[in-house]
Design an enzyme around this catalytic site. Structure first.
Site, PDB file in Angstrom:
ATOM      1  N   ALA A 174      -3.202  -2.050 -10.718  1.00 12.35           N
ATOM      2  CA  ALA A 174      -2.559  -2.849 -11.744  1.00 12.35           C
ATOM      3  C   ALA A 174      -1.063  -2.557 -11.724  1.00 12.35           C
ATOM      4  CB  ALA A 174      -3.132  -2.497 -13.104  1.00 12.35           C
ATOM      5  N   ALA A 175      -0.259  -3.551 -12.097  1.00 11.69           N
ATOM      6  CA  ALA A 175       1.196  -3.387 -12.044  1.00 11.69           C
ATOM      7  C   ALA A 175       1.626  -2.133 -12.796  1.00 11.69           C
ATOM      8  CB  ALA A 175       1.869  -4.618 -12.626  1.00 11.69           C
ATOM      9  N   CYS A 176       0.941  -1.861 -13.909  1.00  9.29           N
ATOM     10  CA  CYS A 176       1.360  -0.723 -14.718  1.00  9.29           C
ATOM     11  C   CYS A 176       1.022   0.603 -14.050  1.00  9.29           C
ATOM     12  CB  CYS A 176       0.729  -0.786 -16.104  1.00  9.29           C
ATOM     13  SG  CYS A 176      -1.042  -0.966 -16.050  1.00  9.29           S
ATOM     14  N   HIS A 177       0.190   0.569 -12.989  1.00  4.89           N
ATOM     15  CA  HIS A 177      -0.142   1.817 -12.299  1.00  4.89           C
ATOM     16  C   HIS A 177       0.772   2.079 -11.120  1.00  4.89           C
ATOM     17  CE1 HIS A 177      -4.531   1.191 -13.733  1.00  4.89           C
ATOM     18  NE2 HIS A 177      -3.820   1.838 -14.620  1.00  4.89           N
TER      19      HIS A 177
END
Ligand SMILES: Cc1ncc(COP(=O)(O)O)c(C=O)c1O
Length: 420
Positions: free
Chosen positions: A350-353
């Site tokens: 995920a982008a946040c990871h």
């Protein structure tokens, strides 16, 4: 190596560009600046744009316009679904805590509010583990986790990292039968952020009470909506104020973006079969190209991959048509993406990871060690991805992993090249 060409974007699960039709609707409605609550002409005009978008979103889901509530995005829609379930339960049960069932592969926009409400002693949560190696939750395991206090089951329709579809329809249809005999009815919510615009989503077929809709995942603006069947019975608002959205979500409507969301939904209604076909065609071309250049290792366990070996799980009927989560031997995902930054824009999860620690979603989904999970790159194609883009990415990957000679060889001979 890529000359003036821009890197190929294969991160459509993170976000999508705004479709030109959507952009046109937004621009047109920037002039539609009246307040939809005003009774004079410019207010009425703004209200009719909001009504039109509501109908367009409803049509996309085979639903009724009254069942659509506009929100700021997926995160808010998920919060509204969860807090409604908790607060509804508490109105009639003051002595017991509500219980919520979910999985261990949900997006943080589900797990973080749930963890927060658990910490606040507002609910208990069961995180049903998906079956390792399949990434899918077992229907019986979900049914076995239900309690008399269960007020909600929230299970994502497809995972943003693995692309694996969950058996939401089967689970919801079983719980609907159980609900007939239960005094505490279980609300059924699915976060459909990753599926809308990629596969047909029908609220009736899913038998969901609530569905999270996220505009920027299907070429719309960064707002969202919550589908809620009979919202007057279910929704307990988070925001109070001017009673917009029939009091379910106060705040003056963002008319231009809402019109854009409606236009994005209209595109999906009109073209979903074509979108699904195109995405699958290009994703499968990517898969086949990887198999031609690298050695695919078929193994449910956690082998040590050599450089030139790749692994993935591909089960057509259980996957988003646009996603391939690929493990590359000999490289960490972050290293591979950094080396190929001129050719490819994708992410390790995920982008946040991105750039962070190893994805817990991958560790929960597969039988892999942290090393295995860290070797993974999520490739997700979009409406404008062409086979020629995939060719560039494949050449870039082969050049990096196998060396330039191997790229030429594999092109010339069209045969499997397994090692540098
Ligand atoms: C499955 C899923 N749910 C929810 C969200 C959250 O959407 P937003 O960040 O737009 O609120 C995302 C976005 O990454 C997602 O993939």
């Amino acid at each position: 190596m890529s000359g003036d060409l821009k890197p190929v974007y294969l991160d459509y699960n993170a976000t999508t560009p705004i479709a030109s039709e959507v952009q046109a609707a937004i621009i047109e409605n920037l002039d539609n600046w009246g307040n939809p609550s005003s009774s004079y002409a410019i207010g009425k005009r703004a209200k009719s744009a909001v009504d039109k978008a509501r109908s367009q979103i409803a049509e996309m889901l085979d639903a009724q316009a009254v069942d659509i509530i506009f929100t700021s995005g997926g995160t808010e829609s998920n919060h509204l679904a969860i807090t409604s379930a908790i607060n509804k339960y508490r109105e009639s049960n003051t002595n017991t805590l509500p219980h919520i069932v979910t999985t261990n592969v949900e997006h943080p926009a589900i797990t973080q509010p749930l963890r927060h409400y658990e910490e606040q002693n507002m609910c208990n949560v069961t995180y049903v583990p998906v079956v390792k190696g399949t990434g899918r939750v077992n229907v019986t395991a979900v049914l076995d986790s239900l309690q008399p206090r269960t007020c909600m089951v929230t299970i994502m329709l497809a995972n943003n990292e693995t692309g694996i579809l969950q058996p939401v329809q089967q689970i919801f249809s079983e719980i609907r039968k159980l609900n007939l005999t239960r005094s505490e009815k279980i609300l059924l919510h699915t976060d459909a952020a990753q599926v809308i615009g990629k596969l047909k989503v029908s609220a009736g077929e899913l038998q969901a009470d609530m569905i999270t809709i996220v505009g920027h995942k299907f070429y719309g603006p960064r707002i969202g909506a919550l589908y809620c069947r009979n919202p007057q019975n279910i929704i307990r608002p988070m925001f109070f104020g001017g009673n917009q959205e029939r009091g379910f979500r106060s705040g003056t409507e963002n008319v231009a973006m809402i019109a854009g969301l409606g236009a994005a939904a209209q595109l999906v209604t009109d073209n979903i079969d074509g979108y699904t076909k195109h995405l699958k065609n290009v994703r499968d071309y990517l898969r086949d190209g990887l198999m031609t250049r690298f050695q695919l290792v078929l193994n449910e366990e956690d082998p040590k991959l050599e450089r030139g070996e790749v692994m993935w799980r591909y089960v057509d009927s259980h996957m988003l048509p646009n996603t391939l989560s690929v493990r590359f031997g000999g490289f960490s995902g972050n290293q591979l993406l950094a080396e190929l930054s001129d050719t490819l824009q994708a992410s390790t999860g995920a982008a946040c990871h991105s750039g962070g620690s190893v994805s817990q979603i991958l560790l929960n989904s597969w039988n892999w060690s942290e090393e295995g999970a860290s070797q993974t790159v999520r490739l997700s194609v979009g409406r404008e991805t062409r086979r020629s883009d995939i060719d560039r990415v494949l050449d870039g990957l082969a050049g990096l992993i196998l060396g330039d000679e191997a790229v030429t060889l594999s092109r010339l001979k069209g045969r499997i090249v397994t090692n540098a």
